[in-house]
Motif scaffolding. Structure first.
Motif, PDB file in Angstrom:
ATOM      1  N   HIS A 100       0.857  -1.177   0.000  1.00 53.57           N
ATOM      2  CA  HIS A 100       0.000   0.000   0.000  1.00 53.57           C
ATOM      3  C   HIS A 100       0.899   1.234   0.000  1.00 53.57           C
ATOM      4  CE1 HIS A 100      -2.858  -3.054   1.363  1.00 53.57           C
ATOM      5  NE2 HIS A 100      -3.796  -2.243   0.901  1.00 53.57           N
ATOM      6  N   GLU A 101       0.603   2.147  -0.909  1.00 48.22           N
ATOM      7  CA  GLU A 101       1.459   3.317  -1.066  1.00 48.22           C
ATOM      8  C   GLU A 101       0.843   4.545  -0.412  1.00 48.22           C
ATOM      9  OE1 GLU A 101       3.926   5.813  -4.506  1.00 48.22           O
ATOM     10  OE2 GLU A 101       2.573   4.183  -5.086  1.00 48.22           O
ATOM     11  N   THR A 102       1.661   5.284   0.312  1.00 45.84           N
ATOM     12  CA  THR A 102       1.306   6.611   0.785  1.00 45.84           C
ATOM     13  C   THR A 102       1.748   7.597  -0.287  1.00 45.84           C
ATOM     14  OG1 THR A 102       1.561   5.979   3.111  1.00 45.84           O
ATOM     15  CG2 THR A 102       1.659   8.334   2.587  1.00 45.84           C
ATOM     16  N   LYS A 103       0.792   8.273  -0.906  1.00 53.58           N
ATOM     17  CA  LYS A 103       1.096   9.103  -2.069  1.00 53.58           C
ATOM     18  C   LYS A 103       1.487  10.512  -1.640  1.00 53.58           C
ATOM     19  CE  LYS A 103       0.562   8.421  -5.908  1.00 53.58           C
ATOM     20  NZ  LYS A 103       1.576   8.031  -6.928  1.00 53.58           N
ATOM     21  N   TRP A 104       2.649  10.939  -2.127  1.00 49.78           N
ATOM     22  CA  TRP A 104       3.123  12.304  -1.934  1.00 49.78           C
ATOM     23  C   TRP A 104       3.110  13.006  -3.287  1.00 49.78           C
ATOM     24  CZ3 TRP A 104       4.137  14.234   2.853  1.00 49.78           C
ATOM     25  CH2 TRP A 104       4.300  13.302   3.900  1.00 49.78           C
ATOM     26  N   ARG A 105       2.503  14.188  -3.313  1.00 43.66           N
ATOM     27  CA  ARG A 105       2.372  14.970  -4.546  1.00 43.66           C
ATOM     28  C   ARG A 105       3.411  16.088  -4.555  1.00 43.66           C
ATOM     29  NH1 ARG A 105      -0.534  19.501  -5.157  1.00 43.66           N
ATOM     30  NH2 ARG A 105      -1.748  19.071  -3.264  1.00 43.66           N
ATOM     31  N   ARG A 106       4.085  16.236  -5.690  1.00 46.36           N
ATOM     32  CA  ARG A 106       5.132  17.247  -5.801  1.00 46.36           C
ATOM     33  C   ARG A 106       4.537  18.656  -5.753  1.00 46.36           C
ATOM     34  NH1 ARG A 106      10.146  16.505  -7.382  1.00 46.36           N
ATOM     35  NH2 ARG A 106       9.614  14.459  -8.244  1.00 46.36           N
ATOM     36  N   LEU A 107       5.185  19.521  -4.983  1.00 44.94           N
ATOM     37  CA  LEU A 107       4.782  20.920  -4.918  1.00 44.94           C
ATOM     38  C   LEU A 107       5.302  21.689  -6.135  1.00 44.94           C
ATOM     39  CD1 LEU A 107       5.418  21.601  -1.140  1.00 44.94           C
ATOM     40  CD2 LEU A 107       3.223  21.911  -2.308  1.00 44.94           C
ATOM     41  N   SER A 108       4.594  22.741  -6.494  1.00 49.19           N
ATOM     42  CA  SER A 108       5.027  23.638  -7.564  1.00 49.19           C
ATOM     43  C   SER A 108       4.923  25.072  -7.074  1.00 49.19           C
ATOM     44  CB  SER A 108       4.161  23.462  -8.819  1.00 49.19           C
ATOM     45  OG  SER A 108       4.319  22.179  -9.374  1.00 49.19           O
ATOM     46  N   PHE A 109       5.867  25.906  -7.518  1.00 42.34           N
ATOM     47  CA  PHE A 109       5.857  27.320  -7.173  1.00 42.34           C
ATOM     48  C   PHE A 109       6.116  28.119  -8.440  1.00 42.34           C
ATOM     49  CE2 PHE A 109       7.384  25.019  -3.420  1.00 42.34           C
ATOM     50  CZ  PHE A 109       6.368  25.343  -2.539  1.00 42.34           C
ATOM     51  N   GLY A 110       5.247  29.087  -8.692  1.00 41.21           N
ATOM     52  CA  GLY A 110       5.367  29.872  -9.912  1.00 41.21           C
ATOM     53  C   GLY A 110       5.251  29.035 -11.162  1.00 41.21           C
ATOM     54  N   GLY A 111       4.460  27.958 -11.078  1.00 41.95           N
ATOM     55  CA  GLY A 111       4.281  27.067 -12.212  1.00 41.95           C
ATOM     56  C   GLY A 111       5.429  26.109 -12.459  1.00 41.95           C
ATOM     57  N   LYS A 112       6.428  26.105 -11.565  1.00 42.35           N
ATOM     58  CA  LYS A 112       7.589  25.235 -11.750  1.00 42.35           C
ATOM     59  C   LYS A 112       7.615  24.158 -10.679  1.00 42.35           C
ATOM     60  CE  LYS A 112      12.646  25.347 -12.154  1.00 42.35           C
ATOM     61  NZ  LYS A 112      13.858  26.208 -12.116  1.00 42.35           N
ATOM     62  N   SER A 117      10.289  18.779  -2.754  1.00 40.07           N
ATOM     63  CA  SER A 117       9.291  19.090  -1.739  1.00 40.07           C
ATOM     64  C   SER A 117       7.928  18.558  -2.172  1.00 40.07           C
ATOM     65  CB  SER A 117       9.219  20.592  -1.486  1.00 40.07           C
ATOM     66  OG  SER A 117      10.443  21.071  -0.967  1.00 40.07           O
ATOM     67  N   PHE A 118       7.161  18.035  -1.185  1.00 37.22           N
ATOM     68  CA  PHE A 118       5.945  17.292  -1.496  1.00 37.22           C
ATOM     69  C   PHE A 118       4.875  17.557  -0.434  1.00 37.22           C
ATOM     70  CE2 PHE A 118       9.726  15.067  -2.824  1.00 37.22           C
ATOM     71  CZ  PHE A 118       9.460  14.648  -4.113  1.00 37.22           C
ATOM     72  N   VAL A 119       3.608  17.353  -0.820  1.00 36.25           N
ATOM     73  CA  VAL A 119       2.508  17.322   0.138  1.00 36.25           C
ATOM     74  C   VAL A 119       1.779  15.995  -0.022  1.00 36.25           C
ATOM     75  CG1 VAL A 119       2.175  19.813   0.252  1.00 36.25           C
ATOM     76  CG2 VAL A 119       0.926  18.491  -1.468  1.00 36.25           C
ATOM     77  N   LEU A 120       1.128  15.587   1.061  1.00 35.66           N
ATOM     78  CA  LEU A 120       0.386  14.338   1.045  1.00 35.66           C
ATOM     79  C   LEU A 120      -0.892  14.504   0.236  1.00 35.66           C
ATOM     80  CD1 LEU A 120       0.757  11.540   2.501  1.00 35.66           C
ATOM     81  CD2 LEU A 120      -0.834  12.398   4.223  1.00 35.66           C
ATOM     82  N   ASP A 121      -1.215  13.510  -0.577  1.00 33.81           N
ATOM     83  CA  ASP A 121      -2.478  13.540  -1.304  1.00 33.81           C
ATOM     84  C   ASP A 121      -3.655  13.483  -0.322  1.00 33.81           C
ATOM     85  OD1 ASP A 121      -1.604  13.829  -3.842  1.00 33.81           O
ATOM     86  OD2 ASP A 121      -2.131  11.828  -4.537  1.00 33.81           O
ATOM     87  N   ASN A 122      -4.827  14.030  -0.741  1.00 38.25           N
ATOM     88  CA  ASN A 122      -6.034  14.068   0.103  1.00 38.25           C
ATOM     89  C   ASN A 122      -5.695  14.663   1.461  1.00 38.25           C
ATOM     90  OD1 ASN A 122      -7.559  12.683  -1.920  1.00 38.25           O
ATOM     91  ND2 ASN A 122      -6.625  10.768  -1.237  1.00 38.25           N
ATOM     92  N   ASN A 123      -5.139  15.856   1.442  1.00 34.71           N
ATOM     93  CA  ASN A 123      -4.373  16.362   2.575  1.00 34.71           C
ATOM     94  C   ASN A 123      -5.158  17.352   3.422  1.00 34.71           C
ATOM     95  OD1 ASN A 123      -2.093  16.517   4.099  1.00 34.71           O
ATOM     96  ND2 ASN A 123      -0.946  17.817   2.701  1.00 34.71           N
ATOM     97  N   GLY A 124      -5.181  17.106   4.728  1.00 31.86           N
ATOM     98  CA  GLY A 124      -5.642  18.089   5.683  1.00 31.86           C
ATOM     99  C   GLY A 124      -7.152  18.263   5.747  1.00 31.86           C
ATOM    100  N   ARG A 125      -7.609  18.785   6.887  1.00 31.37           N
ATOM    101  CA  ARG A 125      -9.025  19.068   7.102  1.00 31.37           C
ATOM    102  C   ARG A 125      -9.152  20.536   7.535  1.00 31.37           C
ATOM    103  NH1 ARG A 125      -7.683  14.665   9.777  1.00 31.37           N
ATOM    104  NH2 ARG A 125      -7.883  15.659  11.823  1.00 31.37           N
ATOM    105  N   PRO A 126      -9.617  21.399   6.627  1.00 38.50           N
ATOM    106  CA  PRO A 126      -9.788  22.803   7.001  1.00 38.50           C
ATOM    107  C   PRO A 126     -10.843  22.951   8.102  1.00 38.50           C
ATOM    108  CG  PRO A 126      -9.797  22.536   4.615  1.00 38.50           C
ATOM    109  CD  PRO A 126      -9.904  21.164   5.207  1.00 38.50           C
ATOM    110  N   PHE A 127     -10.664  23.968   8.953  1.00 36.83           N
ATOM    111  CA  PHE A 127     -11.643  24.221  10.004  1.00 36.83           C
ATOM    112  C   PHE A 127     -11.778  25.718  10.241  1.00 36.83           C
ATOM    113  CE2 PHE A 127      -7.616  23.810  12.335  1.00 36.83           C
ATOM    114  CZ  PHE A 127      -7.651  24.918  13.176  1.00 36.83           C
TER     115      PHE A 127
END
Length: 280
Positions: A100-112, A117-127
């Protein structure tokens, strides 16, 4: 009585692989279960372990194959791993590998796309939190819970007090990852709350990703400063960041180095770093 069926193996073998292509890193975090069937009945019926491969050895092979194959996709990696068990131990008739894979999505800044650096897929719960009364001021805060992000390099932990209880070695190059709880208090109304929230998160992530981190404490303070500068309608920002540890695997017993390529992911126990940054 007959032993009708048996199998055994190792479950929840967690491994993080980093494949380095110059400055660009690819990450693959897996939780693996490897189960064997074959000539193992005597361990059950005769208390004879002579054919049973230790489950710790089964785990070690996962890490060795991970170090030797950092760039394989999960499907190819699992096939290579299964073949290694069959090639090594003739008493194994069949092997079942699940990953089972924990998916990390690559971050982009200024379209690059950012190289490491990465963030977790399906990430976080806003409150949102509101406190209101008939008399006196009301308060409004927004935030996010369990927002995970990491970078595979450009982080260190050095020059801390050392005494007879200290075992952790200093390092100028480590993985840095956290699952953050953050909240910010509104002192004014932005033109658009969702857009302002997005700007806060984009800002803290860019600071984290694009600057060297002397510590989580160092990064958090600079992230807070930048968020306050980016969104004047907030008066303070609080961040609580438990470390998500990635412990380098010692593979020297197998004649392999580990140049920060293979790690054991673990979140317990974890360092807990917290701070609030406000306007003077």
């Amino acid at each position: 009585m007959p032993l009708i069926k048996n199998r055994y193996g190792k479950g929840r073998v967690r491994v993080m692989r980093i494949h380095r292509d110059g400055d660009r890193h690819e990450v693959s975090q897996l939780s693996i279960k490897a189960m064997m069937e074959g000539d193992f009945a005597r361990a059950y019926t005769r208390a004879d372990n002579s054919t049973s491969v230790a489950t710790d050895t089964i785990k070690n092979i996962v890490n060795v194959v991970a170090r030797e194959n950092t760039g394989l996709c999960t499907e190819e990696f699992c096939q290579v791993l299964a073949k290694r068990y069959l090639d090594t131990y003739p008493q194994i008739a069949s092997v079942a590998i699940s990953a089972h894979e924990t998916k990390w999505r690559r971050l982009s800044f200024g379209g690059k796309p950012h190289p490491h650096s990465f963030v977790l897929d399906n990430n976080g719960r806003p409150f949102v939190e509101v406190a209101a009364a008939r008399v006196g001021p009301s308060t409004l805060a927004s935030g996010i819970d369990g927002f995970a992000f990491m970078k595979s390099t450009q982080s260190g932990w050095e020059n801390y007090p050392r005494d007879r209880y200290t075992t952790l070695p200093e390092t100028a190059d480590r993985m840095c990852a956290t699952s953050m709880v953050a909240s910010w208090k509104w002192s004014g109304k932005p033109s658009n709350y969702p857009a302002a929230n997005t700007k806060i998160m984009d800002t803290v992530l860019e600071v984290f990703s694009t600057t060297y981190s002397m510590s989580v404490q160092d990064s958090l303070y600079r992230m807070g400063e930048a968020a306050l500068a980016a969104v004047p309608e907030i008066s303070e920002i609080s961040m609580a960041c438990p470390n998500m540890h990635f412990i380098p695997m010692n593979l020297s017993a197998f004649g392999l180095d580990n140049n920060n390529d293979v790690f054991l992911p673990t979140d317990e126990p974890h360092g807990q770093i917290e701070c609030t940054v406000g306007r003077g």
